[in-house]
Design a protein around this motif. Structure first.
Motif, short mmCIF file in Angstrom:
data_model
loop_
_atom_site.label_atom_id
_atom_site.label_comp_id
_atom_site.label_asym_id
_atom_site.label_seq_id
_atom_site.Cartn_x
_atom_site.Cartn_y
_atom_site.Cartn_z
N ASP A 193 0.52 -1.57 -0.43
CA ASP A 193 0.19 0.29 0.19
C ASP A 193 1.10 1.09 -0.11
O ASP A 193 0.71 2.40 0.46
N GLY A 194 2.20 0.52 -0.05
CA GLY A 194 3.21 1.75 0.37
C GLY A 194 3.76 2.60 1.33
O GLY A 194 4.83 2.93 1.14
N SER A 195 3.13 2.08 2.01
CA SER A 195 3.80 1.53 2.98
C SER A 195 4.81 0.37 3.83
O SER A 195 5.08 0.08 4.60
N ARG A 196 3.30 -0.76 3.58
CA ARG A 196 4.08 -1.92 3.76
C ARG A 196 3.10 -2.65 3.50
O ARG A 196 2.53 -3.15 2.25
N TRP A 197 3.87 -4.12 3.61
CA TRP A 197 3.19 -5.48 2.82
C TRP A 197 2.17 -6.45 3.00
O TRP A 197 2.76 -6.13 4.53
N SER A 198 1.07 -6.52 3.06
CA SER A 198 0.62 -7.79 3.20
C SER A 198 0.80 -8.66 4.11
O SER A 198 1.81 -9.30 3.36
N PRO A 199 0.22 -9.78 4.50
CA PRO A 199 -0.15 -11.16 4.94
C PRO A 199 0.40 -12.06 3.68
O PRO A 199 -0.90 -11.33 2.63
N GLU A 200 1.03 -13.40 3.30
CA GLU A 200 1.08 -14.01 2.14
C GLU A 200 -0.82 -14.48 1.75
O GLU A 200 -0.87 -14.91 3.24
N SER A 201 -1.04 -14.22 0.91
CA SER A 201 -2.06 -14.83 0.45
C SER A 201 -2.01 -15.70 -0.34
O SER A 201 -1.70 -15.69 -1.66
N VAL A 202 -2.42 -17.11 -0.30
CA VAL A 202 -2.88 -18.55 -1.28
C VAL A 202 -3.56 -17.66 -2.05
O VAL A 202 -4.99 -17.83 -2.20
N VAL A 203 -3.08 -18.38 -3.89
CA VAL A 203 -3.73 -17.63 -5.38
C VAL A 203 -4.32 -19.16 -5.50
O VAL A 203 -5.61 -19.20 -6.08
#
Length: 399
Positions: free
Chosen positions: A109-119
């Motif tokens: 989001d410009g400041s942090r990466w979200s927790p991983e999500s399985v595609v």
């Protein structure tokens, strides 16, 4: 001598079955060849020339995307811009090629990466394809429309990446949810040994050019042409085939012209990046030839930078993927200017190499690279056009 009637029946049935299989196989091959036969659409590229403003910070920003306690093998990342930031994807598994492979994602989001999500994962793709898939690799994101993302990936049927075919999975909400995986028919013969790695391109009529490569027996670069629905309608071998290199990164330079940077084979000499060119909109390509930039046998990621330059990310070493360097080149790929390094090995251990850069321009004058280090983390670096220009000018002054 008496003949058992059942033996005659079995022989007749076996003969009939053999001919039926041959007829069905011939019919299937004819259908696939017809689907992939050359069309009358124009062979011209959709050329997008960024107007690069010199803005942004003179330093880079970097971070690790994957969780600090992760222990799985991770590799082959790609990234795409979204309305609210970035969307990165990669594959993870217990080890490379394992049955428990997953395609995973994270949002920035410009400041942090979200927790991983399985595609998706190997088991789900097996159900979607209707065949057994052993492992997954090399997801490549493509922006189809404002909210639609296509994710291409390699799916291996047996041990070894040479048994791969290419899959496609679609999202209509910028990667938050995904539909079932679909098979791309890249070859009429068992649909075998095609893989992905690089950023797709567009033709002027809306068709998609998917850089791919063939790996079984002989490695060589391939351009797959897809229609607007994602169906393969043409396949072009880039160069003259044979064991020439793979994982092309294609950059259109004009309506009919483009160059592709090609990863060399580990055994090839000289230990340099290869280039192949087209002057007829991708119909034919010159044999890949070495240029004056080293290559340790790792992939290159290249994009159009401005009206007269291409920007590429590569490993600036002939033997080891010890760094990821950015360089500018002219549209012919004949002159090169290194502008800076965005990642380095921690030490001289080859297991700590920085590998598989994937470069995009996410906003005017803003660039992002994702890469693997050392196959246990996925990493992100952001830099600006001001950083590129400053690095170029500084190195020019030193010469």
């Amino acid at each position: 001598m008496l003949t058992n009637p059942s033996t005659k029946t079995f022989a007749s049935w076996a003969t009939w079955t053999k001919w039926a299989l041959l007829i069905c196989s011939a019919g299937l091959i004819a259908v696939l060849l017809n689907k992939m036969s050359p069309r009358t659409e124009p062979w011209t590229f959709a050329v997008s020339v960024p107007e690069i403003p010199v803005l942004g910070a003179l330093d880079t920003r970097s971070e690790v995307i994957t969780a600090p306690d992760a222990k799985e093998f991770v590799h082959g990342a790609s990234v795409i811009a979204t309305p609210d930031g970035l969307f990165a994807t990669w594959y993870r598994a217990t080890y490379e090629g394992a049955y428990d492979a997953e395609l995973v994602s994270s949002r920035f989001d410009g400041s942090r990466w979200s927790p991983e999500s399985v595609v998706t994962n190997s088991a789900r793709v097996s159900r979607d394809f209707g065949i057994t898939i052993k492992s997954l690799a090399n997801p490549v994101s493509f922006r189809r429309s404002e909210n639609e993302i296509w994710l291409f990936f390699a799916a291996s049927k047996l041990s070894g990446w040479a048994t791969c075919e290419i899959g496609l999975i679609r999202s209509f909400d910028n990667g938050r949810t995904w539909g079932p995986a679909e098979r791309l028919q890249a070859s009429p013969f068992l649909n075998m040994s095609h893989l992905t790695k690089s950023v797709p391109i567009l033709f002027s009529d809306g068709r998609i050019g998917l850089p791919a490569y063939h790996e079984m027996n002989r490695k060589y670069p391939v351009l797959l042409v897809l229609d607007k629905d994602g169906r393969v309608v043409d396949r072009r071998r880039m160069g003259n085939g044979g064991k020439v290199g793979y994982q092309p990164s294609i950059v259109p330079t004009g309506p009919a012209t483009a160059i592709a940077f090609v990863r060399r084979l580990k055994s090839a000499r000289p230990q340099s990046i290869l280039i192949t060119r087209t002057t007829d909109g991708g119909r034919t390509w010159t044999p890949p030839s070495p240029i004056d930039l080293p290559n340790p046998g790792g992939p290159i990621s290249a994009i159009r930078y401005d009206a007269s330059h291409i920007l590429l990310a590569f490993n600036d070493d002939p033997k080891i993927e010890r760094n990821i360097t950015l360089a500018l080149t002219d549209l012919e790929g004949k002159t090169f200017q290194r502008v800076g390094v965005v990642a380095r090995m921690d030490d001289e251990n080859e297991k700590n190499a920085v590998t598989y850069p994937y470069l995009i321009e996410s906003a005017p004058g803003q660039f992002d690279v994702v890469y693997s280090r050392p196959l246990k983390t996925i990493n992100h670096v952001r830099f600006s056009s001001a950083w590129v220009q400053h690095g170029s000018q500084s190195r020019t002054a030193q010469q």
